[in-house]
Design a protein around this motif. Structure first.
Motif, mmCIF file in Angstrom:
data_model
loop_
_atom_site.group_PDB
_atom_site.id
_atom_site.type_symbol
_atom_site.label_atom_id
_atom_site.label_comp_id
_atom_site.label_asym_id
_atom_site.label_seq_id
_atom_site.Cartn_x
_atom_site.Cartn_y
_atom_site.Cartn_z
ATOM 1 N N PRO A 179 0.814 -1.227 0.000
ATOM 2 C CA PRO A 179 0.000 0.000 0.000
ATOM 3 C C PRO A 179 0.844 1.272 0.000
ATOM 4 N N ASP A 180 0.344 2.265 -0.725
ATOM 5 C CA ASP A 180 0.947 3.593 -0.691
ATOM 6 C C ASP A 180 -0.171 4.620 -0.754
ATOM 7 N N LEU A 181 0.182 5.866 -0.991
ATOM 8 C CA LEU A 181 -0.831 6.928 -0.974
ATOM 9 C C LEU A 181 -1.776 6.877 -2.164
ATOM 10 N N THR A 182 -1.432 6.084 -3.192
ATOM 11 C CA THR A 182 -2.269 6.035 -4.395
ATOM 12 C C THR A 182 -2.965 4.694 -4.577
ATOM 13 N N THR A 183 -2.850 3.779 -3.634
ATOM 14 C CA THR A 183 -3.454 2.457 -3.764
ATOM 15 C C THR A 183 -4.964 2.579 -3.945
ATOM 16 N N THR A 195 4.662 19.356 10.576
ATOM 17 C CA THR A 195 3.583 20.348 10.697
ATOM 18 C C THR A 195 2.535 19.937 11.733
ATOM 19 N N GLY A 196 2.552 18.672 12.120
ATOM 20 C CA GLY A 196 1.534 18.168 13.041
ATOM 21 C C GLY A 196 0.215 17.883 12.365
ATOM 22 N N GLN A 197 0.171 18.024 11.051
ATOM 23 C CA GLN A 197 -1.086 17.860 10.315
ATOM 24 C C GLN A 197 -1.477 16.394 10.204
ATOM 25 N N VAL A 198 -2.719 16.094 10.544
ATOM 26 C CA VAL A 198 -3.283 14.757 10.421
ATOM 27 C C VAL A 198 -4.448 14.831 9.447
ATOM 28 N N LEU A 199 -4.405 14.003 8.414
ATOM 29 C CA LEU A 199 -5.446 14.023 7.391
ATOM 30 C C LEU A 199 -5.956 12.600 7.129
ATOM 31 N N SER A 200 -7.238 12.475 6.875
ATOM 32 C CA SER A 200 -7.779 11.192 6.438
ATOM 33 C C SER A 200 -7.847 11.218 4.912
ATOM 34 N N PHE A 201 -7.765 10.026 4.301
ATOM 35 C CA PHE A 201 -7.845 9.953 2.839
ATOM 36 C C PHE A 201 -8.649 8.738 2.421
ATOM 37 N N SER A 202 -9.201 8.813 1.230
ATOM 38 C CA SER A 202 -9.947 7.695 0.661
ATOM 39 C C SER A 202 -9.703 7.707 -0.842
ATOM 40 N N ASN A 203 -9.202 6.598 -1.375
ATOM 41 C CA ASN A 203 -8.905 6.492 -2.802
ATOM 42 C C ASN A 203 -9.988 5.755 -3.564
ATOM 43 N N ASP A 204 -11.259 6.006 -3.217
ATOM 44 C CA ASP A 204 -12.379 5.350 -3.910
ATOM 45 C C ASP A 204 -12.462 5.813 -5.353
#
Length: 204
Positions: A179-183, A195-204
């Protein structure tokens, strides 16, 4: 007197069937999306919890004078980069650099700052019966400006993939492909220690 028996006419039966068909056509897609909605809600919850915990670490670092390389959070010693004040691992690993993150230190951040962290494993291990995999993406977090005004480039990014959104190898339980950021289809959370930034992602 003879009682006349009455039943439904063919037209009435057809109307009932049409109504049931319309109800099914609108209701079934809602039920099919329940699992996906639950997965999305889980990811959002983890992202919110992680963001809050990272904020607590930063706040404790500020209270402690801004120059210490670790803070105590709920009895656990968490390492951090003094240029930014966000967690970079546990005090056992001793990592205090946002450009020297590893899979293990990303896992330490997840486990140590979250109360009752979801079950997780490094991405190249058996992920069956786990909720998240952990992987560092070196140098993809971009630049960040430290408290002394200096800019640090190529910050590492911690990526936490939701196992339910990955395909696991039936033989060894490892995610396949890696898995990677584009899976495709993958969902999860990213954490940037600069930066302390926390983000959720969804590659649907």
């Amino acid at each position: 007197m003879k009682m006349k028996q009455q039943g439904f006419s063919l037209i009435e039966l057809v109307i009932v069937i049409v109504i049931l068909g319309l109800l099914a056509a609108t209701a079934i897609p809602r039920f099919l999306n329940v699992t996906e909605d639950a997965q999305n809600a889980s990811v959002e919850g983890v992202a919110g919890g992680l963001a809050t915990a990272v904020g607590f670490v930063r706040a404790q670092w500020e209270v402690d004078g801004r120059r210490n390389t670790s803070v105590i959070l709920d009895g656990t010693s968490v390492s951090l980069d003094t240029r930014f004040g966000f967690p970079t691992g546990s005090s056992d690993s001793g990592n205090t650099s946002v450009t020297a993150m590893t899979n293990q230190t990303c896992q330490e951040v997840f486990d140590n700052v979250l109360q009752s962290a979801p079950r997780n494993v490094i991405f190249n291990e058996d992920a069956r019966d786990q909720r998240y995999t952990v992987k560092v993406e070196n140098g993809v977090g971009g630049p960040a400006t430290g408290i002394d005004g200096s800019t640090v480039a190529n910050i590492d990014l911690c990526v936490y993939h939701q196992v339910a959104s990955l395909v696991l190898d039936q033989g060894n339980g490892r995610p396949s492909p890696v898995p990677d950021l584009t899976t495709a289809g993958a969902k999860g959370v990213t954490y940037n220690p600069g930066t302390g930034q926390v983000l959720s992602f969804s590659n649907d």
